[in-house]
Design a protein around this motif. Structure first.
Motif, PDB file in Angstrom:
ATOM      1  N   LEU A 128      -3.855   3.621   1.770  1.00  0.00           N
ATOM      2  CA  LEU A 128      -2.784   2.611   1.669  1.00  0.00           C
ATOM      3  C   LEU A 128      -1.871   2.686   2.895  1.00  0.00           C
ATOM      4  N   ARG A 147      -1.232  -0.266   5.875  1.00  0.00           N
ATOM      5  CA  ARG A 147       0.096  -0.694   6.332  1.00  0.00           C
ATOM      6  C   ARG A 147       0.188  -0.544   7.853  1.00  0.00           C
ATOM      7  N   GLN A 172       5.534  -1.140   1.636  1.00  0.00           N
ATOM      8  CA  GLN A 172       4.409  -0.244   1.366  1.00  0.00           C
ATOM      9  C   GLN A 172       3.254  -1.083   0.814  1.00  0.00           C
ATOM     10  N   THR A 173       2.028  -0.654   1.100  1.00  0.00           N
ATOM     11  CA  THR A 173       0.863  -1.393   0.586  1.00  0.00           C
ATOM     12  C   THR A 173       0.836  -1.343  -0.934  1.00  0.00           C
ATOM     13  N   LEU A 174       0.660  -2.523  -1.552  1.00  0.00           N
ATOM     14  CA  LEU A 174       0.551  -2.559  -3.016  1.00  0.00           C
ATOM     15  C   LEU A 174      -0.883  -2.172  -3.387  1.00  0.00           C
ATOM     16  N   ASP A 186      -3.730   1.431  -9.436  1.00  0.00           N
ATOM     17  CA  ASP A 186      -3.573   2.702 -10.143  1.00  0.00           C
ATOM     18  C   ASP A 186      -4.923   3.401 -10.237  1.00  0.00           C
ATOM     19  N   GLN A 208      -6.047  -7.000  -8.697  1.00  0.00           N
ATOM     20  CA  GLN A 208      -5.191  -7.097  -7.508  1.00  0.00           C
ATOM     21  C   GLN A 208      -4.878  -8.547  -7.129  1.00  0.00           C
ATOM     22  N   VAL A 249      -1.670  -9.215  -8.522  1.00  0.00           N
ATOM     23  CA  VAL A 249      -0.623  -8.580  -7.701  1.00  0.00           C
ATOM     24  C   VAL A 249      -0.352  -9.434  -6.456  1.00  0.00           C
ATOM     25  N   GLU A 303       3.087 -11.625  -5.626  1.00  0.00           N
ATOM     26  CA  GLU A 303       3.844 -11.387  -4.395  1.00  0.00           C
ATOM     27  C   GLU A 303       4.054 -12.716  -3.652  1.00  0.00           C
ATOM     28  N   THR A 340       4.017  -8.026   3.298  1.00  0.00           N
ATOM     29  CA  THR A 340       3.586  -7.043   2.312  1.00  0.00           C
ATOM     30  C   THR A 340       2.067  -6.912   2.343  1.00  0.00           C
ATOM     31  N   VAL A 367      -1.448  -5.863   0.752  1.00  0.00           N
ATOM     32  CA  VAL A 367      -1.955  -5.691  -0.612  1.00  0.00           C
ATOM     33  C   VAL A 367      -3.390  -5.177  -0.507  1.00  0.00           C
TER      34      VAL A 367
END
Ligand code: SAH
Length: 445
Positions: free
Chosen positions: A91, A95, A113-115, A118, A282, A285, A289, A425, A427
Motif C-alpha cells: 500500500l 502511494r 494513504q492508499t485505501l 482488510d 474495493q 470503496v 471516494e 487518493t 485505492v
C-alpha cells in the motif's frame, strides 16, 4: 567489461511497472525478477547491452524488512508481481508510485494513504484461464504466453478451481482438443468465470475457436450444471488468430444470459461481454471516494465520462439532480440504460460515442456540468475532451484513473487551464500487483 554469465552483487533501488527489481550496474539499469527495493542480491547476468542489463537472482544477500513468505506455489505465474512484499508495504509502494508520477509533472497536493483491503485474497470476480494443448489450463507466465498450470489461485474466487476441474474432465472425456496458438488449430481457448459476490451467481463462459458437436455440448452441460451457484453457461465463439480473449458471438447453453450483482445497494446485470470492475469490494470503496470528492448537494448536473455500464453514474444519480453518462461501447450503453431502469433511477441518461466527440457536442447545445467524473482507459483523456472541459469550467472534476502517469499528465494540463488540484487518493483494486487506482479532485479556480 561486463558479460553474460558473470556474477555480481547489487543493491536494488526500485521496481519497474511490471514489478521487476532495478539496480544500477556500470551506470546502467540492471533488471532482476523477484527482488525488492532495499535488497542486496547476488545476480547472474543473462543479457548485457550498452544501455541496460538483465540478470537472474542467484541468492539474496540481504532481504528487505518488508519481504514475507510467498503465499503462492505457482512461482512462474505472472499474475501477482509483488506478492512477496507484505501488504502494508504494498500500500505504501502504491502511494509512492502516485507521488512519483505527480512529482514528475511538477504537481503537489495532499495524497491520502492508499485505501486497502482488510483481507486482500480471493478478491477477483472474474477469472480468465487460458487453455493449451495437453490440456493445460492456467495463467500466462510473466512477459509471455508460456502457460503456468494453476488450479487453486489465492486471488480468484474459490469456486473457480472446481470449474477448471470439470472443464478439463469434459475435454478429456469427450476428446475435445485445446486450441493451439501457433498453428491456429484445435478448439478450446479460454475459460472465463464470473461471479456475483453479493448475489452468489456464477457464470461460466467457454471460449472456443470451432463449434463442439451437439452431443459434446450436452455432455458439457451435464458436467457443469450441478456447480454450486451456476446461473449461466455460455459458449463464446472466437475464431480470430489474435490475442483477444472473447469473440463477438455468444450461445447460451444453460441458465440465463446475464448474472446479477449489487454494489452498495444498486443492482447490475453482468453479461459475458460487458465491462465490470473486477474487485467488487474495493469498487465500493473507489466509488464512495469518488462520491465524497464530488460532494453532491442534490442540485447538480453531473457528467460520468467513460461510464462503462453506468455504475458510477448510478451512484451519483442517487445524490444529484441529473446525470449524463458517455461511453464508447454501444453494448455497455444498452447495459447502462437497463441498469438505470432496474434501479428505478429516472434522472440519468446515456449517450453512446467517444467522450471527445460527444461532450463537445453536448456543450455546443448549451449543456453544462457542475461536476464531471472521468474514468478513462490507461492512455488517459483525449486532448479535445480536456479542452472542452477547460471551456465548460465545471465546479469540480473528479478524475478516476488506473494509470498514475497519464493521470499526472492530464492533471498537469488541467492545472494550467483553470483548475486547481486539491487532493488525490490511491485505492488498491488489485492487491499483490503493481496496479494503482487513483481518485483525484480538481476544483475550478
Ligand atoms: N467507469 C466505468 C468504466 C471504466 S473503464 C466503471 O467504473 O466500471 C473505461 C471505459 O471507457 C470502458 O468502458 C471503455 O469502453 C470506455 N472508453 C474507452 N475509450 C473511450 C472514449 N474515447 N470515449 C468514451 N468511452 C471510452
Amino acid at each position: 567489461m561486463l558479460k553474460p554469465g558473470q556474477q555480481v552483487t547489487v543493491s536494488v533501488h526500485s521496481l519497474t511497472d511490471k514489478g521487476d527489481g532495478i539496480a544500477t550496474l556500470g551506470g546502467r539499469p540492471l533488471y532482476v525478477e523477484g527482488v525488492l527495493p532495499g535488497e542486496q542480491a547476488e545476480v547472474r547476468l543473462t543479457l548485457v547491452k550498452p544501455n541496460f542489463c538483465h540478470g537472474r537472482l542467484v541468492r539474496l544477500v540481504q532481504a528487505a524488512a518488508c519481504r514475507r513468505e510467498d503465499f503462492c506455489p505457482y512461482t512462474a505465474c505472472g499474475g501477482c508481481q509483488v506478492r512477496v512484499m507484505d501488504y502494508q508495504a504494498q500500500l505504501e509502494l502504491k502511494r509512492q508510485l502516485l507521488l512519483d508520477a505527480l512529482k514528475a509533472q511538477g504537481l503537489d497536493c495532499p495524497v491520502a494513504q492508499t485505501l486497502g483491503m482488510d483481507d486482500p485474497f480471493h478478491y477477483r470476480n472474474k477469472a480468465q484461464y487460458a487453455v493449451q494443448p495437453g490440456p493445460f489450463i492456467g495463467f500466462y507466465a510473466k512477459h509471455s504466453h508460456q502457460l503456468v498450470e494453476v488450479e487453486q489461485c489465492r486471488v480468484q474466487a474459490p469456486e473457480t478451481a472446481e470449474v477448471v476441474r470439470r472443464v478439463r474432465d469434459w475435454m478429456r472425456g469427450t476428446a475435445q482438443p485445446a486450441y493451439n496458438e501457433a498453428t491456429g488449430e484445435g478448439m478450446v481457448r479460454h475459460i472465463m468465470v464470473r461471479n456475483g459476490v453479493n448475489s452468489g451467481e456464477l457464470m461460466v463462459v467457454l471460449v472456443v475457436a470451432t463449434m463442439p458437436s451437439e452431443p459434446a455440448l450436452a455432455q458439457l452441460v451435464a458436467g457443469l450444471e450441478s456447480l454450486p451457484g451456476l446461473a449461466s453457461l455460455v459458449l463464446n465463439i472466437n475464431g480470430d488468430g489474435g490475442n483477444r480473449v472473447l469473440g463477438p458471438d455468444n450461445r447460451l447453453l444453460w441458465g440465463k444470459e446475464a448474472i446479477a450483482d449489487s454494489l452498495d445497494g444498486l443492482e447490475f446485470a453482468i453479461s459475458p461481454l460487458s465491462f465490470y470492475q473486477v474487485n467488487p469490494r474495493q469498487t465500493e470503496v473507489l466509488y464512495r471516494e469518488a462520491l465524497r470528492q464530488a460532494d453532491l448537494k442534490g442540485h447538480e448536473t453531473v457528467f460520468d465520462l467513460y461510464c462503462g455500464i453506468g455504475t458510477i453514474a448510478l451512484f451519483m444519480a442517487r445524490q444529484a439532480h441529473r446525470v449524463i453518462g458517455v461511453e464508447l461501447v454501444p453494448e455497455a450503453i444498452a447495459d447502462a440504460r437497463a441498469n438505470a431502469e432496474r434501479n428505478g433511477l429516472a434522472n440519468v441518461e446515456f449517450h453512446p460515442g467517444a467522450a471527445e466527440t460527444v461532450v463537445p457536442g453536448l456543450y455546443r447545445q448549451g449543456l453544462r456540468a457542475d461536476v464531471v467524473v472521468v474514468d478513462p482507459p490507461r492512455k488517459g483523456c483525449d486532448q479535445a475532451l480536456l479542452e472542452t472541459l477547460a471551456e465548460m469550467k465545471p465546479e469540480r472534476l473528479v478524475y478516476v484513473s488506473c494509470n498514475p502517469k497519464s493521470l499526472a499528465r492530464d492533471l498537469a494540463w488541467l492545472s494550467k487551464h483553470g483548475f486547481e488540484l486539491e487532493q488525490a487518493t490511491p485505492v488498491d483494486m488489485f492487491p499483490h500487483t503493481m496496479h494503482v487506482e487513483t481518485v483525484a479532485l480538481l476544483r475550478r479556480r
